[in-house]
Design an enzyme around this catalytic site. Structure first.
Site, PDB file in Angstrom:
ATOM      1  CG  ASP A  15     -12.432   5.465  10.934  1.00 42.93           C
ATOM      2  OD1 ASP A  15     -12.856   4.329  10.619  1.00 42.93           O
ATOM      3  OD2 ASP A  15     -11.228   5.708  11.113  1.00 42.93           O
ATOM      4  CG  ASP A  70      -9.894  -5.617  -0.033  1.00 48.04           C
ATOM      5  OD1 ASP A  70      -9.832  -4.369   0.014  1.00 48.04           O
ATOM      6  OD2 ASP A  70     -10.687  -6.211  -0.797  1.00 48.04           O
ATOM      7  CE  LYS A 124      -6.193   0.282   3.608  1.00 48.10           C
ATOM      8  NZ  LYS A 124      -6.307  -0.720   2.532  1.00 48.10           N
ATOM      9  CB  THR A 183      -0.918   0.035   1.239  1.00 50.69           C
ATOM     10  OG1 THR A 183      -1.854   1.122   1.115  1.00 50.69           O
ATOM     11  CG2 THR A 183      -0.112   0.247   2.506  1.00 50.69           C
TER      12      THR A 183
END
Length: 208
Positions: free
Chosen positions: A168, A68, A12, A7
């Protein structure tokens, strides 16, 4: 120990590095010179995670993992699921992929006044490592492992909180009266779906 996380998403990367700590050096795609938008054509989280990890392993011959994540809403028959990151763009050509505000807006609109707000975040991590099968190292095989993390919760009716990313601000995990975006990264990194999957990954890598 060095390992590549497939990524370039800085949110992340920060989350993963915080969870894994200093014992494991996590490299991004940018760190290894990979600027390809790796395709995700699977029909499940498991397939997409493995597809991304396999691409890195095949092209760079380095231990790697990929994830994922999907938000699964019961009242929407599990949607948006694997399409979570591009949910709004699937319904509106003018919406950009990975547009969090647009994704949340579509989700809230489709849920409407439905009182069944139950949902879960699910993360799947695929890890690929090279293993020598003879003492001299002349022959090698790959090992593939998968780790899953799930957090149950509900979709609230309006956005709350300024931290986090993605969905979120509208996801409130069970046992809390705040959304992921209100709880802050320290708490989220202990209870989130990704945290749970990464902890399983870390335990495996560190031999716990």
């Amino acid at each position: 120990m060095k390992i590549v996380f497939a990524t370039n998403n800085q949110h992340k990367l920060s989350e993963i590095r915080s969870i894994l700590g200093e014992s494991i050096e996590v490299l991004s795609l940018k760190d290894i010179g990979c600027d390809v938008d790796i395709p995700e054509t699977g029909t499940t989280l498991e397939e997409n995670a493995l597809q991304k990890a396999q691409y890195v392993y095949d092209h760079y011959h380095i231990d790697c993992f990929a994830d994922d994540t999907g938000l699964e809403v019961d009242a929407l028959n599990g949607a948006p699921g694997i399409y979570s990151a591009r949910y709004a763009s699937m319904a509106n050509d003018s919406s950009a992929s990975h547009d969090s505000e647009a994704n949340m807006a579509r989700l809230l609109k489709e849920l409407g006044e439905n009182n069944n707000r139950k949902a879960r975040f699910r993360t799947v991590i695929a890890l690929i490592q090279k293993r020598n099968i003879c003492e001299c190292g002349c022959t090698a095989i790959k090992e593939v492992h998968q780790f899953e993390g799930i957090v149950e919760g509900e979709i609230i009716r309006e956005r709350r909180g300024g931290e986090g990313f993605g969905y979120d601000p509208i996801f409130q995990p069970d046992g809390y009266d705040q959304t992921f975006a209100e709880l802050g990264m320290d708490i989220k990194n202990h209870i989130s779906h990704r945290a749970r999957a990464v902890q399983k990954l870390a335990n495996y890598l560190l031999g716990k």
